[in-house]
Motif scaffolding. Structure first.
Motif, PDB file in Angstrom:
ATOM      1  N   ASP A 280       0.820  -1.217   0.000  1.00  0.00           N
ATOM      2  CA  ASP A 280       0.000   0.000   0.000  1.00  0.00           C
ATOM      3  C   ASP A 280       0.851   1.263   0.000  1.00  0.00           C
ATOM      4  O   ASP A 280       0.305   2.374  -0.039  1.00  0.00           O
ATOM      5  CB  ASP A 280      -0.929   0.017   1.226  1.00  0.00           C
ATOM      6  CG  ASP A 280      -1.919  -1.141   1.204  1.00  0.00           C
ATOM      7  OD1 ASP A 280      -2.311  -1.549   0.098  1.00  0.00           O
ATOM      8  OD2 ASP A 280      -2.292  -1.639   2.292  1.00  0.00           O
ATOM      9  N   PHE A 281       2.174   1.108   0.052  1.00  0.00           N
ATOM     10  CA  PHE A 281       3.057   2.277   0.099  1.00  0.00           C
ATOM     11  C   PHE A 281       3.190   2.896  -1.293  1.00  0.00           C
ATOM     12  O   PHE A 281       3.450   2.189  -2.265  1.00  0.00           O
ATOM     13  CB  PHE A 281       4.447   1.894   0.614  1.00  0.00           C
ATOM     14  CG  PHE A 281       4.433   1.190   1.942  1.00  0.00           C
ATOM     15  CD1 PHE A 281       3.745   1.732   3.018  1.00  0.00           C
ATOM     16  CD2 PHE A 281       5.112  -0.008   2.124  1.00  0.00           C
ATOM     17  CE1 PHE A 281       3.722   1.091   4.250  1.00  0.00           C
ATOM     18  CE2 PHE A 281       5.110  -0.653   3.342  1.00  0.00           C
ATOM     19  CZ  PHE A 281       4.405  -0.109   4.414  1.00  0.00           C
ATOM     20  N   THR A 282       3.025   4.192  -1.355  1.00  0.00           N
ATOM     21  CA  THR A 282       3.201   4.899  -2.628  1.00  0.00           C
ATOM     22  C   THR A 282       4.444   5.780  -2.631  1.00  0.00           C
ATOM     23  O   THR A 282       4.790   6.353  -3.654  1.00  0.00           O
ATOM     24  CB  THR A 282       1.971   5.766  -2.934  1.00  0.00           C
ATOM     25  OG1 THR A 282       1.735   6.671  -1.840  1.00  0.00           O
ATOM     26  CG2 THR A 282       0.727   4.890  -3.136  1.00  0.00           C
ATOM     27  N   SER A 283       5.115   5.896  -1.484  1.00  0.00           N
ATOM     28  CA  SER A 283       6.352   6.676  -1.399  1.00  0.00           C
ATOM     29  C   SER A 283       7.259   6.039  -0.358  1.00  0.00           C
ATOM     30  O   SER A 283       6.799   5.353   0.572  1.00  0.00           O
ATOM     31  CB  SER A 283       6.074   8.128  -1.025  1.00  0.00           C
ATOM     32  OG  SER A 283       5.560   8.227   0.293  1.00  0.00           O
ATOM     33  N   ILE A 284       8.556   6.280  -0.489  1.00  0.00           N
ATOM     34  CA  ILE A 284       9.522   5.708   0.444  1.00  0.00           C
ATOM     35  C   ILE A 284       9.329   6.258   1.852  1.00  0.00           C
ATOM     36  O   ILE A 284       9.532   5.554   2.851  1.00  0.00           O
ATOM     37  CB  ILE A 284      10.954   5.981  -0.062  1.00  0.00           C
ATOM     38  CG1 ILE A 284      11.171   5.298  -1.425  1.00  0.00           C
ATOM     39  CG2 ILE A 284      11.985   5.498   0.942  1.00  0.00           C
ATOM     40  CD1 ILE A 284      12.549   5.524  -2.006  1.00  0.00           C
ATOM     41  N   ASP A 285       8.907   7.512   1.943  1.00  0.00           N
ATOM     42  CA  ASP A 285       8.726   8.132   3.260  1.00  0.00           C
ATOM     43  C   ASP A 285       7.649   7.439   4.087  1.00  0.00           C
ATOM     44  O   ASP A 285       7.651   7.545   5.323  1.00  0.00           O
ATOM     45  CB  ASP A 285       8.368   9.611   3.098  1.00  0.00           C
ATOM     46  CG  ASP A 285       9.491  10.409   2.449  1.00  0.00           C
ATOM     47  OD1 ASP A 285      10.653   9.958   2.557  1.00  0.00           O
ATOM     48  OD2 ASP A 285       9.213  11.441   1.821  1.00  0.00           O
ATOM     49  N   ALA A 286       6.734   6.734   3.407  1.00  0.00           N
ATOM     50  CA  ALA A 286       5.652   6.059   4.135  1.00  0.00           C
ATOM     51  C   ALA A 286       6.072   4.720   4.711  1.00  0.00           C
ATOM     52  O   ALA A 286       5.325   4.117   5.484  1.00  0.00           O
ATOM     53  CB  ALA A 286       4.449   5.873   3.207  1.00  0.00           C
ATOM     54  N   ILE A 287       7.264   4.239   4.356  1.00  0.00           N
ATOM     55  CA  ILE A 287       7.727   2.929   4.830  1.00  0.00           C
ATOM     56  C   ILE A 287       8.332   3.072   6.222  1.00  0.00           C
ATOM     57  O   ILE A 287       9.299   3.822   6.406  1.00  0.00           O
ATOM     58  CB  ILE A 287       8.775   2.344   3.862  1.00  0.00           C
ATOM     59  CG1 ILE A 287       8.172   2.206   2.462  1.00  0.00           C
ATOM     60  CG2 ILE A 287       9.278   0.997   4.354  1.00  0.00           C
ATOM     61  CD1 ILE A 287       9.163   1.735   1.419  1.00  0.00           C
TER      62      ILE A 287
END
Length: 538
Positions: free
Chosen positions: A411-418
């Motif tokens: 569901d992650f769309t950007s690295i910052d969300a990981i």
């Protein structure tokens, strides 16, 4: 290519089918019993239609075929002869033999790419099947309005189409085909302009075809137009001196903005080794940094040589001249791309991409492995994926040749969300879908939005697992035996898809096959040429 070629190809398709139906049925070497004549005519129509489809898919570029094959009328003639033999000699149609002769031998003998071969076999099996010869009882002939004589019945197409997603009106008639004349009349009644669904391709593919044609036309115009024009009286003349000044300034600007070489000796120890032993990904990082530094030195040398030639310090070599012509037209010189990575970007975006790749490698070296790896930013992504497998194999003491990847769309769309990297495997970003889109709600492939040629994929988790060997001591081929509700999606470096074939039969543009969930048959996505790309530009 002429921009009218698409219309010409569509216009000739029905004529070609009609000609093929008429021209390959006069042989009496293997006479067809009257009880088998109807099925023979139906399969003859199907064979001719199949022949036109595999030929005309070439006009859609890499979505049609990764490699443009020269299928000829001889392939059709030989297939027709074998079709006649199989029907004449057997009461029941030997479908497996027919599939092998047409898909593996006659047409398949020309196919060199494994994914093209998979597509060809899929087309053959979807066209040549028991549904192709079904023939309900025909309706009684209707009186002719002229002279009161009985006219032949009007053949109607089968519905729904067993050749899905081909529209049903292109399917063989439902009524018994009494003569070849009726079949020819049916073919001549087909539309002159075909929908893309006739070839199993989505409408968005036409956008890509038209964009490519426009790009070729514009590149041709740029090649033949003068580089710089000055008005002088009533005449316009080319000022070569000013052109060289501008080109020199451009070269100096590019040279001044090139990133500095990466000093691998300043790398974070944990980025390269663990307990004093170089890790698999550490080796990958060293290799990538070496390639980046070699490219930067090569570009610096090429630009310096060109600047010297423009200033009269050195003799202008043929290579430097070609580099200058490409830079003047804002194109990446071929001399550069041969020493770099596959990319279809223009000069400006190519230089920006080079800066981004340099930043990614520098960050990996200085701060350790990122939460998600930018697969598109690597010179050799295949080597990186092998490094991930080696890391897993060393951790769990497993043979490397028993490991394969499993794939999960997160569901992650950007690295910052990981929040954190995965315990095993790796997160991968920088992927694009060509020919489809990802439905996050249903978690499966879906039809693309009209007009959207490429769709950015969410971050994916590549997790190695150990797989059992078969009795032949080889891992099961996913192209031959796909998992249920799964499309084996090939990943390529650019949208051209075609590269140089290596000694193991793989294209240099091919990266890996990725399993993606689907809620339809995998045949649909194969016919559409759906693939993952590392670079959507070009």
């Amino acid at each position: 290519k002429d921009t009218d070629s698409l219309d010409d190809a569509d216009e000739n398709r029905s004529i070609s089918v009609s000609k093929d139906v008429a021209g390959h049925t006069e042989s009496r070497e293997y006479p067809i019993d009257e009880t088998k004549a109807d099925r023979y005519r139906r399969l003859l129509y199907t064979l001719c239609f199949f022949h036109c489809v595999v030929q005309e898919r070439k006009k859609f570029g890499p979505i049609g075929w990764n490699v443009s094959y020269d299928f000829t009328d001889h392939d059709l003639e030989v297939s027709q002869q074998w079709l006649r033999v199989l029907i004449a000699d057997h009461n029941d149609i030997k479908w497996e033999a027919l599939h092998y002769i047409i898909g593996e031998s006659n047409y398949g003998g020309r196919v060199t790419d494994e994914h093209d071969r998979r597509l060809l076999i899929t087309l053959v099996k979807s066209y040549f099947c028991p549904e192709a010869i079904r023939a309900p009882a025909s309706s009684p002939p209707a009186p002719s309005p002229i002279g009161g004589q009985l006219a032949p019945p009007q053949l109607q197409p089968a519905a729904p189409s067993f050749m899905s997603p081909v529209p049903s009106r292109y399917s063989p008639p439902t009524e018994s085909v009494a003569s070849l004349e009726e079949l020819r009349a049916f073919v001549e009644g087909l539309p002159m302009e075909d929908e893309t669904s006739v070839f199993g391709i989505h409408d968005n593919c036409l956008i890509q075809v038209e964009q490519q044609q426009s790009k070729v036309a514009l590149e041709t115009i740029l090649k033949i137009q003068p580089r710089l024009i000055h008005a002088r009286g009533d005449k316009e003349v080319l000022d070569k001196a000013d052109q060289e000044v501008l080109l020199t300034q451009k070269c100096e600007g590019i040279l001044g903005n090139l990133p500095t070489l990466i000093d691998i000796s300043r790398a974070l120890p944990s980025a390269l080794a663990e307990d004093g032993v170089v890790t698999a990904l550490g080796s990958v990082l060293k290799s990538e940094v070496a390639r980046m530094n070699n490219l930067l030195m090569f570009l610096s040398e090429s630009l310096t040589d060109l600047i010297g030639s423009l200033q009269g310090v050195t003799v202008m070599s043929p290579t430097a001249e070609l580099v200058g012509q490409a830079l003047s037209a804002n194109r990446v010189p071929d001399h550069w791309t041969k020493s770099a990575y596959p990319s279809l970007k223009g000069l400006s975006n190519w230089l920006k991409d080079l800066q981004a790749r340099h930043k990614f490698l520098s960050s990996w070296m200085s701060h350790g492995a990122p939460a998600a790896f930018w697969l598109s930013g690597l010179f050799y992504p295949q080597g990186f994926l092998t490094g991930v497998l080696q890391t897993y194999a060393r951790k769990y003491q497993l043979p490397l040749d028993t490991l394969q990847f499993t794939f999960t769309v997160t569901d992650f769309t950007s690295i910052d969300a990981i929040p954190a990297p995965p315990e095993d495997g790796t997160y991968v970003t920088g992927l694009w879908l060509d020919g489809a889109q990802w439905n996050a709600t249903n978690e499966c492939l879906a039809d693309p939005v009209h007009g959207e040629t490429y769709h950015r994929m969410p971050i994916m988790h590549f997790l190695p697992i150990q797989v059992p060997h078969t009795a032949t001591n080889s891992i099961v081929d996913p192209l031959v035996n796909p998992k249920p509700n799964t499309y084996v999606c090939p990943m390529y470096r650019t949208k051209t898809r075609r590269g140089v074939f290596t000694s193991v039969g793989q294209s240099t543009h091919f990266v890996v096959n990725v399993d993606l969930p689907i809620n339809t048959t995998h045949d649909i996505w194969m016919k559409r040429g759906v693939a993952l790309l590392l670079d959507s530009e070009g």
